[in-house]
Design an enzyme around this catalytic site. Structure first.
Site, PDB file in Angstrom:
ATOM      1  N   GLY A   1     -52.693  25.283  23.396  1.00  0.00           N
ATOM      2  CA  GLY A   1     -51.236  25.230  23.443  1.00  0.00           C
ATOM      3  C   GLY A   1     -50.630  25.482  24.816  1.00  0.00           C
ATOM      4  O   GLY A   1     -49.460  25.859  24.909  1.00  0.00           O
ATOM      5  N   SER A   2     -51.384  25.253  25.866  1.00  0.00           N
ATOM      6  CA  SER A   2     -50.807  25.485  27.200  1.00  0.00           C
ATOM      7  C   SER A   2     -49.674  24.497  27.490  1.00  0.00           C
ATOM      8  O   SER A   2     -48.698  24.842  28.165  1.00  0.00           O
ATOM      9  CB  SER A   2     -51.875  25.410  28.288  1.00  0.00           C
ATOM     10  OG  SER A   2     -52.423  24.120  28.390  1.00  0.00           O
ATOM     11  N   ASN A   3     -49.791  23.285  26.953  1.00  0.00           N
ATOM     12  CA  ASN A   3     -48.695  22.322  27.135  1.00  0.00           C
ATOM     13  C   ASN A   3     -47.482  22.711  26.290  1.00  0.00           C
ATOM     14  O   ASN A   3     -46.339  22.543  26.723  1.00  0.00           O
ATOM     15  CB  ASN A   3     -49.164  20.912  26.807  1.00  0.00           C
ATOM     16  CG  ASN A   3     -50.059  20.360  27.896  1.00  0.00           C
ATOM     17  OD1 ASN A   3     -49.595  19.969  28.957  1.00  0.00           O
ATOM     18  ND2 ASN A   3     -51.363  20.373  27.662  1.00  0.00           N
TER      19      ASN A   3
ATOM     20  N   MET B   1     -53.948  14.811  17.381  1.00  0.00           N
ATOM     21  CA  MET B   1     -54.436  13.470  17.050  1.00  0.00           C
ATOM     22  C   MET B   1     -53.258  12.506  16.893  1.00  0.00           C
ATOM     23  O   MET B   1     -52.115  12.926  16.805  1.00  0.00           O
ATOM     24  CB  MET B   1     -55.215  13.523  15.739  1.00  0.00           C
ATOM     25  CG  MET B   1     -54.331  13.805  14.544  1.00  0.00           C
ATOM     26  SD  MET B   1     -55.241  13.925  12.991  1.00  0.00           S
ATOM     27  CE  MET B   1     -55.366  15.685  12.841  1.00  0.00           C
TER      28      MET B   1
ATOM     29  N   LEU C   1     -48.823   8.404  13.227  1.00  0.00           N
ATOM     30  CA  LEU C   1     -48.378   7.014  13.243  1.00  0.00           C
ATOM     31  C   LEU C   1     -47.155   6.759  12.384  1.00  0.00           C
ATOM     32  O   LEU C   1     -47.072   7.214  11.244  1.00  0.00           O
ATOM     33  CB  LEU C   1     -49.511   6.110  12.739  1.00  0.00           C
ATOM     34  CG  LEU C   1     -50.801   6.178  13.547  1.00  0.00           C
ATOM     35  CD1 LEU C   1     -51.867   5.312  12.907  1.00  0.00           C
ATOM     36  CD2 LEU C   1     -50.574   5.763  14.978  1.00  0.00           C
TER      37      LEU C   1
ATOM     38  N   ASN D   1     -46.792  11.201  23.072  1.00  0.00           N
ATOM     39  CA  ASN D   1     -48.137  11.767  23.147  1.00  0.00           C
ATOM     40  C   ASN D   1     -48.532  11.969  24.602  1.00  0.00           C
ATOM     41  O   ASN D   1     -48.195  11.160  25.472  1.00  0.00           O
ATOM     42  CB  ASN D   1     -49.140  10.822  22.477  1.00  0.00           C
ATOM     43  CG  ASN D   1     -50.562  11.381  22.481  1.00  0.00           C
ATOM     44  OD1 ASN D   1     -50.797  12.516  22.090  1.00  0.00           O
ATOM     45  ND2 ASN D   1     -51.515  10.582  22.943  1.00  0.00           N
TER      46      ASN D   1
ATOM     47  N   HIS E   1     -51.683  12.303  27.253  1.00  0.00           N
ATOM     48  CA  HIS E   1     -53.097  11.934  27.371  1.00  0.00           C
ATOM     49  C   HIS E   1     -53.562  12.203  28.805  1.00  0.00           C
ATOM     50  O   HIS E   1     -52.895  11.783  29.752  1.00  0.00           O
ATOM     51  CB  HIS E   1     -53.276  10.452  27.033  1.00  0.00           C
ATOM     52  CG  HIS E   1     -54.697   9.992  27.153  1.00  0.00           C
ATOM     53  ND1 HIS E   1     -55.720  10.558  26.431  1.00  0.00           N
ATOM     54  CD2 HIS E   1     -55.261   9.031  27.926  1.00  0.00           C
ATOM     55  CE1 HIS E   1     -56.860   9.959  26.759  1.00  0.00           C
ATOM     56  NE2 HIS E   1     -56.615   9.036  27.661  1.00  0.00           N
TER      57      HIS E   1
ATOM     58  N   ASP F   1     -54.559   6.581  22.185  1.00  0.00           N
ATOM     59  CA  ASP F   1     -53.963   6.956  23.455  1.00  0.00           C
ATOM     60  C   ASP F   1     -53.370   5.745  24.154  1.00  0.00           C
ATOM     61  O   ASP F   1     -53.646   5.472  25.322  1.00  0.00           O
ATOM     62  CB  ASP F   1     -54.990   7.674  24.347  1.00  0.00           C
ATOM     63  CG  ASP F   1     -55.447   8.982  23.718  1.00  0.00           C
ATOM     64  OD1 ASP F   1     -54.591   9.695  23.168  1.00  0.00           O
ATOM     65  OD2 ASP F   1     -56.646   9.278  23.764  1.00  0.00           O
TER      66      ASP F   1
ATOM     67  N   GLU G   1     -50.507  17.997  33.778  1.00  0.00           N
ATOM     68  CA  GLU G   1     -50.004  17.751  32.412  1.00  0.00           C
ATOM     69  C   GLU G   1     -48.743  18.562  32.145  1.00  0.00           C
ATOM     70  O   GLU G   1     -47.755  18.032  31.626  1.00  0.00           O
ATOM     71  CB  GLU G   1     -51.065  18.141  31.373  1.00  0.00           C
ATOM     72  CG  GLU G   1     -52.207  17.185  31.249  1.00  0.00           C
ATOM     73  CD  GLU G   1     -53.116  17.554  30.092  1.00  0.00           C
ATOM     74  OE1 GLU G   1     -53.592  16.635  29.419  1.00  0.00           O
ATOM     75  OE2 GLU G   1     -53.364  18.766  29.859  1.00  0.00           O
TER      76      GLU G   1
HETATM   77  C1  GRF Z   1     -54.703  18.461  26.897  1.00  0.00           C
HETATM   78  O1  GRF Z   1     -55.612  18.213  27.951  1.00  0.00           O
HETATM   79  C2  GRF Z   1     -54.251  17.186  26.278  1.00  0.00           C
HETATM   80  O2  GRF Z   1     -53.996  16.162  27.191  1.00  0.00           O
HETATM   81  C3  GRF Z   1     -55.451  16.872  25.418  1.00  0.00           C
HETATM   82  O3  GRF Z   1     -55.739  18.114  24.816  1.00  0.00           O
HETATM   83  C4  GRF Z   1     -55.400  19.160  25.740  1.00  0.00           C
HETATM   84  C5  GRF Z   1     -54.509  20.166  25.041  1.00  0.00           C
HETATM   85  O4  GRF Z   1     -54.374  21.344  25.801  1.00  0.00           O
HETATM   86  N1  GRF Z   1     -55.228  15.784  24.517  1.00  0.00           N
HETATM   87  P1  GRF Z   1     -53.388  22.518  25.336  1.00  0.00           P
HETATM   88  O5  GRF Z   1     -53.689  22.833  23.869  1.00  0.00           O
HETATM   89  O6  GRF Z   1     -51.972  22.052  25.520  1.00  0.00           O
HETATM   90  O7  GRF Z   1     -53.700  23.673  26.235  1.00  0.00           O
END
Ligand code: GRF
Length: 203
Positions: free
Chosen positions: A25-27, A103, A106, A115, A117, A158, A187
């Site tokens: 969940g860093s994003n 994942m 859709l 999404n 990627h 993707d 990201e």
């Molecule tokens: C990211 O590298 C994303 O692009 C990939 O899974 C990772 C998720 O990282 N599909 P986080 O859970 O947001 O840290």
């Protein structure tokens, strides 16, 4: 490495964001932080995970955001799982659904699902894209990769109309871990910039 961010088009307002996660969940955290400090004109109204014991759900809790686990039942057809998931997501009345390490999802919210990627459009679809880019650089087959954010639904993996991209050089004189960390940092920036741009267009 200046990110290019295209407009998401005809959406006119974005404040309610649902983030779908599957892991660390860093994003998600990057989006939560950007909403909290005003870089994104929106708020995360729910975090949904397909896995129960992931740190992303703890991040949601810590931010005071509803954290929901919805895993597929044993043998449940994918379409039924997606429909069940869509019902829950719809209950939070999202303007934008962000797949951050999730994942494919859709068809249910056309034009409203994005999404992330860790590769450029058309390159390295599927899992382990960061590792595969590194291995191909070690083999002398490439010197760079990147990150993209695209609209879902898509017909491939993707894949879908690209909203933003950022190229990343691969420094094979360093470690894989350092390279991977550099991708994640890109990201976080690209995802926040893209969500901010969409929210701005809608406000
Ligand atoms: C990211 O590298 C994303 O692009 C990939 O899974 C990772 C998720 O990282 N599909 P986080 O859970 O947001 O840290």
């Amino acid at each position: 490495m200046v990110p290019s961010v295209a407009s998401a088009g005809d959406q006119t307002r974005a404040s309610r964001i649902v983030v779908l996660v599957s892991g660390n969940g860093s994003n998600l955290q990057a989006i939560l932080d950007a909403c909290a400090d005003g870089r994104v004109a929106g708020r995360v109204v729910a975090v949904v995970s397909n896995r129960a014991d992931v740190f992303a759900l703890q991040r949601a809790d810590a931010a005071g955001v509803p954290a929901v686990h919805i895993g597929p039942a044993p043998g449940e057809p994918r379409a039924e799982y997606d429909a069940r998931l869509a019902d829950v997501v719809a209950g939070f009345e999202p303007d934008l659904v962000v797949l951050a390490g999730w994942m494919s999802f859709l068809g249910w919210f056309p034009g409203q699902v994005i999404n992330l990627h860790p590769a450029l459009p058309g390159d390295l679809p599927g899992i382990d894209s960061i590792r595969r880019a590194w291995d191909s650089a070690l083999a002398g087959a490439r010197t760079s990769t990147g990150v993209m954010v695209h609209l879902v639904p898509d017909d491939g993996i993707d894949d879908g109309p690209t909203l933003s991209t950022c190229a990343v050089d691969i420094d094979t004189s360093g470690s894989f871990e350092a390279f991977e960390a550099s991708i994640h940092a890109v990201e976080h920036d690209l995802l926040v910039a893209t969500v901010a741009s969409i929210c701005e267009d809608r406000s």
